[in-house]
Design a protein around this motif. Sequence first.
Motif, short mmCIF file in Angstrom:
data_model
loop_
_atom_site.label_atom_id
_atom_site.label_comp_id
_atom_site.label_asym_id
_atom_site.label_seq_id
_atom_site.Cartn_x
_atom_site.Cartn_y
_atom_site.Cartn_z
N GLU A 93 25.62 -25.87 -37.15
CA GLU A 93 24.31 -26.16 -36.54
C GLU A 93 24.28 -25.86 -35.06
O GLU A 93 23.32 -25.29 -34.54
N ASP A 94 25.34 -26.26 -34.34
CA ASP A 94 25.33 -26.10 -32.89
C ASP A 94 26.57 -25.41 -32.34
O ASP A 94 26.73 -25.28 -31.13
N GLY A 95 27.47 -24.95 -33.22
CA GLY A 95 28.66 -24.25 -32.76
C GLY A 95 29.73 -25.14 -32.18
O GLY A 95 30.71 -24.64 -31.59
N THR A 96 29.60 -26.45 -32.33
CA THR A 96 30.59 -27.37 -31.79
C THR A 96 31.91 -27.26 -32.54
O THR A 96 31.94 -27.27 -33.78
N VAL A 97 32.99 -27.13 -31.80
CA VAL A 97 34.32 -27.06 -32.41
C VAL A 97 34.76 -28.47 -32.76
O VAL A 97 34.93 -29.33 -31.88
N GLN A 98 34.93 -28.74 -34.06
CA GLN A 98 35.34 -30.06 -34.53
C GLN A 98 36.86 -30.24 -34.48
O GLN A 98 37.35 -31.35 -34.35
N TRP A 99 37.55 -29.14 -34.64
CA TRP A 99 39.01 -29.16 -34.57
C TRP A 99 39.49 -27.75 -34.27
O TRP A 99 38.93 -26.76 -34.73
N ALA A 100 40.53 -27.65 -33.46
CA ALA A 100 41.18 -26.37 -33.20
C ALA A 100 42.67 -26.63 -33.04
O ALA A 100 43.08 -27.64 -32.46
N GLY A 101 43.47 -25.73 -33.58
CA GLY A 101 44.90 -25.94 -33.48
C GLY A 101 45.69 -24.70 -33.81
O GLY A 101 45.16 -23.74 -34.38
N SER A 102 46.95 -24.72 -33.43
CA SER A 102 47.88 -23.65 -33.73
C SER A 102 49.02 -24.23 -34.56
O SER A 102 49.62 -25.23 -34.17
N LEU A 103 49.29 -23.61 -35.68
CA LEU A 103 50.31 -24.07 -36.60
C LEU A 103 51.27 -22.93 -36.91
O LEU A 103 50.86 -21.75 -36.88
N SER A 104 52.50 -23.25 -37.23
CA SER A 104 53.47 -22.19 -37.52
C SER A 104 54.43 -22.65 -38.60
O SER A 104 54.68 -23.84 -38.77
N GLN A 105 54.95 -21.67 -39.32
CA GLN A 105 55.94 -21.89 -40.37
C GLN A 105 56.76 -20.61 -40.50
O GLN A 105 56.37 -19.56 -39.99
N ASP A 106 57.87 -20.71 -41.22
CA ASP A 106 58.57 -19.48 -41.56
C ASP A 106 57.77 -18.76 -42.64
O ASP A 106 56.89 -19.33 -43.28
N VAL A 107 58.04 -17.47 -42.83
CA VAL A 107 57.21 -16.64 -43.67
C VAL A 107 57.22 -17.09 -45.13
O VAL A 107 56.29 -16.78 -45.88
N LYS A 108 58.23 -17.83 -45.54
CA LYS A 108 58.28 -18.34 -46.90
C LYS A 108 57.66 -19.72 -47.04
O LYS A 108 57.69 -20.31 -48.11
N GLY A 109 57.09 -20.22 -45.95
CA GLY A 109 56.51 -21.56 -45.97
C GLY A 109 55.00 -21.56 -45.95
O GLY A 109 54.38 -22.44 -45.34
N LEU A 110 54.39 -20.59 -46.63
CA LEU A 110 52.94 -20.52 -46.63
C LEU A 110 52.31 -21.75 -47.26
O LEU A 110 51.24 -22.19 -46.85
N GLY A 111 52.97 -22.31 -48.27
CA GLY A 111 52.44 -23.51 -48.89
C GLY A 111 52.36 -24.67 -47.91
O GLY A 111 51.39 -25.42 -47.90
N ARG A 112 53.37 -24.81 -47.08
CA ARG A 112 53.36 -25.88 -46.07
C ARG A 112 52.27 -25.63 -45.04
O ARG A 112 51.60 -26.57 -44.59
N LEU A 113 52.09 -24.35 -44.67
CA LEU A 113 51.05 -24.01 -43.71
C LEU A 113 49.67 -24.32 -44.29
O LEU A 113 48.79 -24.85 -43.60
N ARG A 114 49.48 -24.00 -45.55
CA ARG A 114 48.23 -24.33 -46.25
C ARG A 114 47.96 -25.82 -46.19
O ARG A 114 46.86 -26.27 -45.85
N ASP A 115 48.98 -26.63 -46.52
CA ASP A 115 48.80 -28.08 -46.55
C ASP A 115 48.47 -28.63 -45.16
O ASP A 115 47.66 -29.55 -45.02
N GLN A 116 49.08 -28.07 -44.12
CA GLN A 116 48.79 -28.52 -42.76
C GLN A 116 47.34 -28.22 -42.38
O GLN A 116 46.66 -29.06 -41.77
N LEU A 117 46.87 -27.03 -42.73
CA LEU A 117 45.49 -26.66 -42.40
C LEU A 117 44.49 -27.50 -43.18
O LEU A 117 43.46 -27.91 -42.64
N VAL A 118 44.78 -27.76 -44.43
CA VAL A 118 43.88 -28.59 -45.24
C VAL A 118 43.83 -30.00 -44.67
O VAL A 118 42.75 -30.59 -44.53
N ALA A 119 44.98 -30.56 -44.31
CA ALA A 119 45.03 -31.92 -43.76
C ALA A 119 44.25 -32.01 -42.45
O ALA A 119 43.50 -32.98 -42.22
#
Length: 268
Positions: A93-119
């Motif tokens: 509606e107004d472009g307000t950023v509700q959350w912003a962040g930088s996350l990292s994992q090893d290349v075989k940890g995509l599942g963990r990265l997914r879970d962090q972004l969902v949380a």
Amino acid sequence: TAPTPVRLAVLPIASVGGPDDAYLASGLTSEISGALAKVPGVRIVIVEPAAGVRTDQAPDELGRRLGVGYLLKGGLQKVQDSMGVDAQLVRAEDGTVQWAGSLSQDVKGLGRLRDQLVAATLAALKLPSVAARTDAVPGEAHRLFMLANFLTQRTSRDGFDQALKLYDQALALAPDYAAAWEGKARVYQFMASLGWIPAAEGFARAREMAARALAAIAAGLYQPLGLKIVKDQVFVLGRGTAVGLELQIEQHGQVSGFEFQAFRRTAR
């Protein structure tokens, strides 16, 4: 009266590092969408690149176009064996950023990265958190699976042939990997439908692969979003790869949160 569901568009995660990493960005987009779609009170709109939707327009315009209140977007960059994602949840509606962040994992940890972004997304929306998915699948099998899925999006004989080999490599590491069996079923169904292999052979193989997938689903290992065998066709709902198919949907999991914006198909 049930509360109004949160409507959220998961925009394609950009591959900042270059085309070689595009499959990781595509796979992460699909898996975030799948995880959020299982959350009660959330409606997910998947924006496929094939839909031709400009994701760089103003948040309010994009929100109106997609019929959503929130936009989740980000970029992924891989450096050697590590990958990082910069993500934002924006109120349309107004472009307000509700959350912003930088996350990292090893290349075989995509599942963990997914879970962090969902949380992080659920916390920003003030919605109850969900248990992290515990994929009993080796990280390398998961990576090979995502690369295979990405290659099927080309709808080319060469891409499908490469995808089958990658699914087999993933299955060599995880023989009960339901999603990889489902991927093989989908590829054989497409190849038979397109006349690239004899129809009887292709549909027979698709049925065989689908049966292996359903057996693995019964064991509870990495469920695909949905799979149904109808006559001599295998219909698959999942990961936005159903280009040109008239889908018949049977729920084998929580799929009611998905709306396939790209193909104007809604699963309810």
